[in-house]
Write an enzyme that holds these catalytic residues in place. Sequence first.
Site, PDB file in Angstrom:
ATOM      1  N   GLU A  83     -37.405 -16.593  55.669  1.00 30.43           N
ATOM      2  CA  GLU A  83     -37.376 -15.666  54.542  1.00 30.43           C
ATOM      3  C   GLU A  83     -37.025 -16.352  53.223  1.00 30.43           C
ATOM      4  O   GLU A  83     -37.460 -15.926  52.156  1.00 30.43           O
ATOM      5  CB  GLU A  83     -36.377 -14.538  54.814  1.00 30.43           C
ATOM      6  CG  GLU A  83     -36.744 -13.636  55.983  1.00 30.43           C
ATOM      7  CD  GLU A  83     -37.983 -12.805  55.720  1.00 30.43           C
ATOM      8  OE1 GLU A  83     -38.494 -12.806  54.590  1.00 30.43           O
ATOM      9  OE2 GLU A  83     -38.452 -12.151  56.670  1.00 30.43           O
ATOM     10  N   ASP A 112     -39.815 -17.249  64.021  1.00 26.26           N
ATOM     11  CA  ASP A 112     -38.768 -17.319  62.998  1.00 26.26           C
ATOM     12  C   ASP A 112     -37.597 -16.439  63.409  1.00 26.26           C
ATOM     13  O   ASP A 112     -37.765 -15.411  64.050  1.00 26.26           O
ATOM     14  CB  ASP A 112     -39.299 -16.936  61.618  1.00 26.26           C
ATOM     15  CG  ASP A 112     -40.367 -15.850  61.650  1.00 26.26           C
ATOM     16  OD1 ASP A 112     -40.578 -15.253  62.725  1.00 26.26           O
ATOM     17  OD2 ASP A 112     -40.978 -15.592  60.611  1.00 26.26           O
TER      18      ASP A 112
END
Length: 379
Positions: A132, A73
């Site tokens: 997130e 990520d």
Amino acid sequence: MLTNEQLIQIRRDLHQIPELALEEKQTQKYLLQVIHQFRQDYLEIKTVSELPTAILVRVKGSNPTKTIGYRADIDGLPVTEKTGLPFSSKHDGQMHACGHDIHMTVALGVLNYFSEHQPKDNLLFFFQPAEESKNGGKLAYEQGVFTGQWRPDEFFALHVTPDLPTGTIGCRNGTLFAGAAEVNIDLYGQDGHAAYPQRANDMVVAAAALIEQVQTVISRSIDPIAGGVITIGKIQAGTIRNAIAGHARLEGTIRGLTQTMIERIEQRLREVTTGIGQSFQAKVKLEINQGGYWPVENDPEITAQLITYLKNDSAVNYQETEPAMTGEDFGYLLAKIPGSMFWLGVQDDSQLHSATFSPQEEAIKVGIDAIVGFFKQHM
């Protein structure tokens, strides 16, 4: 091959340019610059219009029977950094406070190795935006990013943790991370004067009753051995002390170790809110948004193979870990494609998402070596 010094510099470069979900343009540009410096003989690089800041890199295997996927990520958090490091964030109010700079660096290190040592099976590296928030993994899957030769047969990922010693790798079969869902509840009654409660319908009282009832969902409807969480973290109602509030809003979160558990909690929450609405003659609006933040449920067979390798690798300090109630959108991808996620220890006194989080960089090489070693054995 990238040296340890080069890897640390890459991490520090990335740490200085954190960007929020779906805005990772500078990060993507930097990653592509690094990847283009690798040997390109076996590599195919792809960006997709459906998810503009994502990067996919396919490493062609010499005699492939499957495609092994690895996800890193790339987004940061809306946190103002307070580490005082010379390579602190240059972006005001944004920080790699969850270790994604480490995640990206480890992925680049693994990719770099296999760009110079052709793997037997195909490898697919997915540099994913929006972990997130905005569930980038789910967006990628639903928008058809993983199709044809770009679909992995298995998926792997890591997450750093300050709670393990530097370089320690933690994993477990079953659920590693809980699933998470956002909860918004609006209660509508009738406002009025505090001196005449009989002429109003007080939503502060209704909200208080609802909060008490919500606590019974976990204590009386969920197996205590299995575990689950509902937290009401925010409540807004009223404007002045001597007026009755005709509207109250509650905001909170649900956490569960399996998707079935989350769905059970959601069902009971709907029943409770309906009951409160009837009891207080109030209009109740309940919104539950889980998106792609499903539980990270590791595949039993694949994870058993990973754990066996980690236990037998003399360079790895392996530790079995307990499930964590933190959320991770890799859970959605694991619900669609079998695989496994594990922890990489980066020992620190500050926790994930904190303004002072400063992971130990010595963990980078440990993570790269462990993943490379496992992939070579796993092919």
